[in-house]
Design a protein around this motif. Structure first.
Motif, mmCIF file in Angstrom:
data_model
loop_
_atom_site.group_PDB
_atom_site.id
_atom_site.type_symbol
_atom_site.label_atom_id
_atom_site.label_comp_id
_atom_site.label_asym_id
_atom_site.label_seq_id
_atom_site.Cartn_x
_atom_site.Cartn_y
_atom_site.Cartn_z
ATOM 1 N N LEU A 1 5.275 -14.538 -11.729
ATOM 2 C CA LEU A 1 4.953 -13.334 -10.927
ATOM 3 C C LEU A 1 5.502 -13.314 -9.724
ATOM 4 O O LEU A 1 5.202 -14.394 -8.887
ATOM 5 C CB LEU A 1 3.439 -13.026 -11.247
ATOM 6 N N GLU A 2 6.162 -12.535 -9.377
ATOM 7 C CA GLU A 2 6.514 -12.226 -7.893
ATOM 8 C C GLU A 2 5.772 -10.934 -7.295
ATOM 9 O O GLU A 2 5.469 -9.992 -8.147
ATOM 10 C CB GLU A 2 8.091 -11.868 -7.818
ATOM 11 N N GLY A 3 5.283 -11.324 -6.093
ATOM 12 C CA GLY A 3 4.929 -10.197 -5.140
ATOM 13 C C GLY A 3 3.380 -10.162 -5.379
ATOM 14 O O GLY A 3 2.778 -8.868 -5.227
ATOM 15 N N PHE A 4 2.615 -11.124 -5.992
ATOM 16 C CA PHE A 4 1.159 -11.072 -5.837
ATOM 17 C C PHE A 4 0.737 -10.683 -4.177
ATOM 18 O O PHE A 4 1.419 -10.950 -3.325
ATOM 19 C CB PHE A 4 0.670 -12.317 -6.080
ATOM 20 N N ARG A 5 -0.278 -9.734 -4.182
ATOM 21 C CA ARG A 5 -0.714 -9.231 -2.965
ATOM 22 C C ARG A 5 -1.875 -10.228 -2.734
ATOM 23 O O ARG A 5 -2.875 -10.263 -3.412
ATOM 24 C CB ARG A 5 -1.031 -7.761 -2.939
ATOM 25 N N HIS A 6 -1.756 -10.890 -1.315
ATOM 26 C CA HIS A 6 -2.849 -11.608 -1.224
ATOM 27 C C HIS A 6 -3.622 -11.014 0.293
ATOM 28 O O HIS A 6 -2.634 -11.266 1.191
ATOM 29 C CB HIS A 6 -2.627 -13.256 -1.093
ATOM 30 N N THR A 7 -4.683 -10.794 0.441
ATOM 31 C CA THR A 7 -5.267 -10.242 1.726
ATOM 32 C C THR A 7 -6.715 -10.925 1.855
ATOM 33 O O THR A 7 -7.166 -11.296 1.029
ATOM 34 C CB THR A 7 -5.294 -8.660 1.541
#
Length: 150
Positions: A114-120
């Motif tokens: 998976l590309e572009g997991f959002r991690h904040t």
């Protein structure tokens, strides 16, 4: 809350924060539970939200129990961080970040990319050390036809 200029991303004030995030990702990638644990606050105020509906943990103990099983037996696990943004509070002891993660790992016996997991997340400086006190990972989808809850 007033913030310091976001353009200081590579300054010496932000370098230890970036180092903590990097150590956390490398430890997760390598299944190094000890190093992974050093990057998080170990109290009941810790909040972590994952990508699945049931992945929400309040407190270090519950999160650690889940992560202990999740990362120690991973095979072929890679994580690449990109587009990391860090902001600091005016006092310099709270930071929040966002980044995109590309990952490849095995889940349910199958390889998954998976590309572009959002991690904040939010970090605090405690005893001269930056630790994560809140984090959230979300998975992107391209349009409504790929709604993740379907």
């Amino acid at each position: 809350m007033n913030t310091l200029n976001a353009q200081i991303r590579d300054s010496e004030k932000v370098a230890p924060i970036k180092d903590t995030l990097s150590r956390m990702l490398r430890a997760q990638e390598e299944g190094d539970l000890y190093t992974f644990a050093t990057t998080f606050a170990h109290n009941s105020d810790l909040v972590n939200i994952g990508t699945d509906l049931d992945e929400i943990w309040y407190g270090w103990k519950d999160f650690y129990s889940w992560m202990e099983a999740a990362i120690t037996d991973r095979k072929g696990y890679t994580i690449t961080a990109k587009d990391t943004h860090i902001s600091l509070s005016q006092s310099g002891d709270v930071a929040w970040y966002s980044q995109l993660l590309d990952t490849c790992y095995e889940t349910k016996g199958e390889p998954f990319n998976l590309e572009g997991f959002r991690h904040t997340g939010v970090m605090e400086k405690r005893d001269s050390k930056w630790v994560i006190v809140q984090s959230h990972v979300s998975a992107p989808y391209k349009n409504n036809a790929q709604h993740p809850l379907d």
